[in-house]
Design a protein around this motif. Structure first.
Motif, PDB file in Angstrom:
ATOM      1  N   PHE A 201      15.029  26.150   7.850  1.00  0.00           N
ATOM      2  CA  PHE A 201      15.416  25.118   8.815  1.00  0.00           C
ATOM      3  C   PHE A 201      16.965  25.022   8.368  1.00  0.00           C
ATOM      4  O   PHE A 201      17.704  25.155   7.468  1.00  0.00           O
ATOM      5  N   ARG A 202      17.582  24.412   9.554  1.00  0.00           N
ATOM      6  CA  ARG A 202      18.928  23.927   9.246  1.00  0.00           C
ATOM      7  C   ARG A 202      19.116  22.554  10.135  1.00  0.00           C
ATOM      8  O   ARG A 202      18.355  22.200  10.865  1.00  0.00           O
ATOM      9  N   GLN A 203      20.057  21.847   9.410  1.00  0.00           N
ATOM     10  CA  GLN A 203      20.438  20.546  10.132  1.00  0.00           C
ATOM     11  C   GLN A 203      21.818  20.281  10.169  1.00  0.00           C
ATOM     12  O   GLN A 203      22.663  20.361   9.178  1.00  0.00           O
ATOM     13  N   ALA A 204      22.458  20.144  11.367  1.00  0.00           N
ATOM     14  CA  ALA A 204      23.815  20.134  11.879  1.00  0.00           C
ATOM     15  C   ALA A 204      24.084  18.552  11.776  1.00  0.00           C
ATOM     16  O   ALA A 204      23.092  17.914  12.031  1.00  0.00           O
ATOM     17  N   PRO A 205      25.425  18.192  11.507  1.00  0.00           N
ATOM     18  CA  PRO A 205      25.725  16.799  11.585  1.00  0.00           C
ATOM     19  C   PRO A 205      25.177  15.899  13.174  1.00  0.00           C
ATOM     20  O   PRO A 205      25.565  16.640  14.156  1.00  0.00           O
ATOM     21  N   GLY A 206      24.640  15.087  12.820  1.00  0.00           N
ATOM     22  CA  GLY A 206      24.235  14.295  14.264  1.00  0.00           C
ATOM     23  C   GLY A 206      23.088  14.965  14.802  1.00  0.00           C
ATOM     24  O   GLY A 206      22.692  14.632  16.001  1.00  0.00           O
ATOM     25  N   LYS A 207      22.306  15.890  14.007  1.00  0.00           N
ATOM     26  CA  LYS A 207      21.336  16.716  14.967  1.00  0.00           C
ATOM     27  C   LYS A 207      20.007  16.632  14.096  1.00  0.00           C
ATOM     28  O   LYS A 207      20.198  16.512  12.896  1.00  0.00           O
TER      29      LYS A 207
END
Length: 123
Positions: free
Chosen positions: A37-43
């Motif tokens: 999984f991935r998580q970008a800033p603000g998402k």
């Protein structure tokens, strides 16, 4: 219980490649579906790819044809080969373990998580 440790993140130019690794310890690694999984800033954290105990693979549409997930049960390790990286791929990447074979894209099915590794893509 299973413990997960990611590595391999870093800074890469757009169009470049990185290979992430996730080393597992604890319960029998081969029993688990492993996901990225991935998580970008603000998402929100989002599904990237998964591989089942029987090497069935699934990918998010945004990475199909560019990313490849694989596993080495002898090394208790899952990999994410990322090619042709784009700036929108920049995020913290997490590996996760799921004791099952269904709902691979659903974050709630994954009970164990690593600490994440940062991927930065410069344009």
């Amino acid at each position: 219980q299973v413990q997960l440790v990611e590595s391999g993140g870093g800074l890469v130019q757009a169009g470049g490649s990185l290979r992430l690794s996730c080393a597992a310890s604890g319960r029998t690694f081969s029993d688990y579906t492993m996901g990225w999984f991935r998580q970008a800033p603000g998402k929100e954290r989002a599904f990237v790819a998964a591989i089942t105990w029987s090497d069935g693979m699934t990918y998010a549409d945004s990475v199909k044809g560019r990313f490849m997930v694989s596993r080495d049960n002898a090394k208790n390790t899952v990999y994410l080969q990322m090619n042709n990286l784009k700036p929108e791929d920049a995020a913290i990447y997490y590996c996760a373990a799921h004791l099952g074979g269904l709902g691979l894209q659903n974050i709630v099915n994954y009970g164990y998580w690593g600490q994440g590794t940062q991927v930065t893509v410069s344009s």
